[in-house]
Motif scaffolding. Structure first.
Motif, PDB file in Angstrom:
ATOM      1  N   SER A  50       0.816  -1.217   0.000  1.00 28.93           N
ATOM      2  CA  SER A  50       0.000   0.000   0.000  1.00 28.93           C
ATOM      3  C   SER A  50       0.847   1.265   0.000  1.00 28.93           C
ATOM      4  O   SER A  50       0.305   2.376  -0.001  1.00 28.93           O
ATOM      5  CB  SER A  50      -0.971   0.006   1.189  1.00 28.93           C
ATOM      6  N   LEU A  51       2.187   1.121  -0.049  1.00 26.52           N
ATOM      7  CA  LEU A  51       3.049   2.269  -0.283  1.00 26.52           C
ATOM      8  C   LEU A  51       3.148   2.613  -1.775  1.00 26.52           C
ATOM      9  O   LEU A  51       3.633   3.668  -2.145  1.00 26.52           O
ATOM     10  CB  LEU A  51       4.451   2.010   0.277  1.00 26.52           C
ATOM     11  N   LEU A  52       2.682   1.696  -2.627  1.00 29.01           N
ATOM     12  CA  LEU A  52       2.602   1.982  -4.059  1.00 29.01           C
ATOM     13  C   LEU A  52       1.537   3.042  -4.314  1.00 29.01           C
ATOM     14  O   LEU A  52       0.474   3.024  -3.692  1.00 29.01           O
ATOM     15  CB  LEU A  52       2.222   0.720  -4.839  1.00 29.01           C
ATOM     16  N   SER A  53       1.802   3.941  -5.235  1.00 25.59           N
ATOM     17  CA  SER A  53       0.774   4.900  -5.637  1.00 25.59           C
ATOM     18  C   SER A  53      -0.230   4.188  -6.544  1.00 25.59           C
ATOM     19  O   SER A  53       0.103   3.172  -7.168  1.00 25.59           O
ATOM     20  CB  SER A  53       1.396   6.076  -6.389  1.00 25.59           C
ATOM     21  N   PRO A  54      -1.458   4.684  -6.646  1.00 23.65           N
ATOM     22  CA  PRO A  54      -2.416   4.078  -7.573  1.00 23.65           C
ATOM     23  C   PRO A  54      -1.880   4.009  -9.006  1.00 23.65           C
ATOM     24  O   PRO A  54      -2.135   3.027  -9.713  1.00 23.65           O
ATOM     25  CB  PRO A  54      -3.638   4.986  -7.472  1.00 23.65           C
ATOM     26  N   SER A  55      -1.127   5.013  -9.434  1.00 23.52           N
ATOM     27  CA  SER A  55      -0.586   4.985 -10.799  1.00 23.52           C
ATOM     28  C   SER A  55       0.449   3.875 -10.948  1.00 23.52           C
ATOM     29  O   SER A  55       0.559   3.248 -12.019  1.00 23.52           O
ATOM     30  CB  SER A  55       0.023   6.340 -11.165  1.00 23.52           C
ATOM     31  N   GLN A  56       1.209   3.583  -9.882  1.00 29.07           N
ATOM     32  CA  GLN A  56       2.170   2.481  -9.937  1.00 29.07           C
ATOM     33  C   GLN A  56       1.452   1.134  -9.961  1.00 29.07           C
ATOM     34  O   GLN A  56       1.864   0.217 -10.682  1.00 29.07           O
ATOM     35  CB  GLN A  56       3.124   2.565  -8.749  1.00 29.07           C
ATOM     36  N   VAL A  57       0.370   1.013  -9.182  1.00 29.50           N
ATOM     37  CA  VAL A  57      -0.434  -0.210  -9.223  1.00 29.50           C
ATOM     38  C   VAL A  57      -0.984  -0.404 -10.633  1.00 29.50           C
ATOM     39  O   VAL A  57      -0.952  -1.514 -11.195  1.00 29.50           O
ATOM     40  CB  VAL A  57      -1.580  -0.149  -8.194  1.00 29.50           C
ATOM     41  N   ALA A  58      -1.482   0.674 -11.229  1.00 34.27           N
ATOM     42  CA  ALA A  58      -2.026   0.608 -12.591  1.00 34.27           C
ATOM     43  C   ALA A  58      -0.950   0.186 -13.584  1.00 34.27           C
ATOM     44  O   ALA A  58      -1.203  -0.617 -14.504  1.00 34.27           O
ATOM     45  CB  ALA A  58      -2.613   1.959 -12.985  1.00 34.27           C
ATOM     46  N   ASP A  59       0.257   0.706 -13.422  1.00 33.74           N
ATOM     47  CA  ASP A  59       1.365   0.377 -14.311  1.00 33.74           C
ATOM     48  C   ASP A  59       1.698  -1.111 -14.237  1.00 33.74           C
ATOM     49  O   ASP A  59       1.918  -1.777 -15.270  1.00 33.74           O
ATOM     50  CB  ASP A  59       2.576   1.228 -13.922  1.00 33.74           C
ATOM     51  N   ILE A  60       1.748  -1.640 -13.035  1.00 37.63           N
ATOM     52  CA  ILE A  60       2.054  -3.066 -12.850  1.00 37.63           C
ATOM     53  C   ILE A  60       0.958  -3.937 -13.454  1.00 37.63           C
ATOM     54  O   ILE A  60       1.244  -4.916 -14.168  1.00 37.63           O
ATOM     55  CB  ILE A  60       2.232  -3.378 -11.350  1.00 37.63           C
ATOM     56  N   LEU A  61      -0.296  -3.598 -13.190  1.00 36.22           N
ATOM     57  CA  LEU A  61      -1.407  -4.383 -13.746  1.00 36.22           C
ATOM     58  C   LEU A  61      -1.409  -4.316 -15.270  1.00 36.22           C
ATOM     59  O   LEU A  61      -1.689  -5.319 -15.937  1.00 36.22           O
ATOM     60  CB  LEU A  61      -2.736  -3.872 -13.189  1.00 36.22           C
ATOM     61  N   ALA A  62      -1.074  -3.157 -15.826  1.00 28.77           N
ATOM     62  CA  ALA A  62      -1.003  -3.036 -17.281  1.00 28.77           C
ATOM     63  C   ALA A  62       0.085  -3.948 -17.831  1.00 28.77           C
ATOM     64  O   ALA A  62      -0.097  -4.587 -18.888  1.00 28.77           O
ATOM     65  CB  ALA A  62      -0.733  -1.585 -17.672  1.00 28.77           C
ATOM     66  N   GLY A  63       1.219  -4.025 -17.128  1.00 28.89           N
ATOM     67  CA  GLY A  63       2.295  -4.906 -17.558  1.00 28.89           C
ATOM     68  C   GLY A  63       1.874  -6.366 -17.561  1.00 28.89           C
ATOM     69  O   GLY A  63       2.223  -7.127 -18.475  1.00 28.89           O
TER      70      GLY A  63
END
Length: 378
Positions: free
Chosen positions: A65-78
């Motif tokens: 939960s230290l990940l930003s929402p945009s970082q979570v989105a980036d990982i899921l996109a990958g």
């Protein structure tokens, strides 16, 4: 879930501060590395997950939960670009109540996260301070209510039993607090202290009392009764769920099915090989930044005998235990014949029971599970 799909675990070894009991791979005060870590993780996803099908995805840590929402989105996109997440995939996100604030929860929910695991550990202020947690009980309750408001309808809470100076009554109070929130899933973990943890040193120096094994056992047995009456199924030694909310991801481990673990310290079980990534954050980053996958820190092939033993040991953690039919279908061996002396001994000791063509742990066996498990090792 399909016969060819896997579970995917992503490890995020970052935290704001190390808890006193934690022996997991995590690095406090390294948040400056998080953007580079996400880039490297995307490289590993592309390299190792391409073309694979996943029935579950688990963001673990550390503190994801230290990940930003945009970082979570980036990982899921990958992941969605390189691999295939099944339409009904369970996507779990571990979160520390001390790091959550609006509008974070609705944002990650909108990205497809459909299961939240909150590391509450205790509702006692004194116990949370002793454990080194960042949140208090009010913050834990607030995080849970915000998760509900964000639309999460599958929430798991973690609690620890067997804490120094705790009693059966104090643990029951913690459990009552958790049940008042009505989560779909509850995980209860007995406190164990590794030698490299601050709490272990505090116990050795007499600053904290020794863990009382009898009190811990009484707390566990109390939880079995209380949670059963509240409608939770004790489906695995440390886990209880309302019907239909068992952790699909963790069931993959307990059924000894294939999984892929990515990130620093990620562990995998693929084609009967046990693999582990380096636990060094710097090595992980340096290698992937130069497009060179790190050398596995563990690379072990399991022969048939070890595969069978692990499948039995992991399967016995489940309330259903193992069936002779399943073992025979997977390994071509009849468990009742191969392990007859072991099964007879454990049955006589009241640790195992036979039923429906299989074996499972008794309530006493769940308390003394290690006494059963080692007997099945080659």
């Amino acid at each position: 879930m399909t016969d060819t799909s896997l579970a995917l675990y992503l490890h995020f070894p970052f935290c704001l501060q190390k808890c006193g009991y934690c022996s997991f791979v995590s690095y406090p005060a390294r948040l400056d590395c998080l953007p580079d870590y996400v880039k490297c993780l995307r490289k590993e996803i592309k390299s190792r997950a391409s073309g694979l099908y996943f029935h579950s995805l688990y963001f673990g840590g550390g503190t994801p939960s230290l990940l930003s929402p945009s970082q979570v989105a980036d990982i899921l996109a990958g992941i969605r670009t390189a691999a295939h997440l099944l339409p009904d995939a369970e996507i779990t996100f571990e979160a520390n109540p001390g790091t959550l604030a609006l509008p974070y929860l609705p944002e990650i929910k909108s990205l497809g996260i459909n299961r939240l695991s909150l590391g509450i550990q205790s509702f006692s202020g004194a116990e949370l301070t002793m454990l080194g947690r960042l949140h208090n009980a009010a913050k834990a309750r607030q995080a849970y209510k915000q998760a509900r408001a964000a639309g999460f309808n599958n929430i798991s809470l973690d609690l620890i039993y067997g804490l120094p100076d705790s009693s059966v009554s104090s643990f029951k109070k913690n459990l009552a607090e958790a049940l008042a929130l009505a989560p779909e899933h509850i995980s209860l973990y007995g406190l164990t202290l590794e030698e490299d943890t601050p709490m272990y040193r505090q116990v050795q120096e007499g600053l904290l009392p020794e863990i009382n094994a009898e009190t811990a056992a009484d707390q566990y047995q109390a939880a079995e009764d209380i949670l059963a009456k509240a409608g939770y199924r004790h489906y695995e030694i440390s886990n209880w769920a309302k019907p239909g909310y068992e952790s699909r991801h963790n069931l993959t481990y307990w059924q000894n099915r294939p999984y892929l673990g990515l990130g620093a310290a990620g562990h995998s079980f693929l084609e009967n090989w046990r693999l582990a990534n380096t636990s060094s954050l710097d090595e992980y980053l340096n290698r992937w930044q130069n497009d060179l996958p790190p050398t596995p820190s563990e690379n072990i092939y399991l022969d048939l005998e070890n595969q069978l033993a692990e499948t039995i040991i992991l399967g016995l953690r489940l309330d259903k235990g193992i069936t002779a039919e399943d073992i025979e279908n997977r390994f071509g061996q009849h468990v009742m014949d191969k392990y007859f002396p072991v099964i007879q001994e454990c049955t006589g000791l009241g640790l195992l029971e036979k039923s429906d063509g299989g074996i499972s742990l008794t309530p006493r066996g769940r308390l003394l599970s290690n006494e059963v498990f080692w007997r099945f090792l080659p």
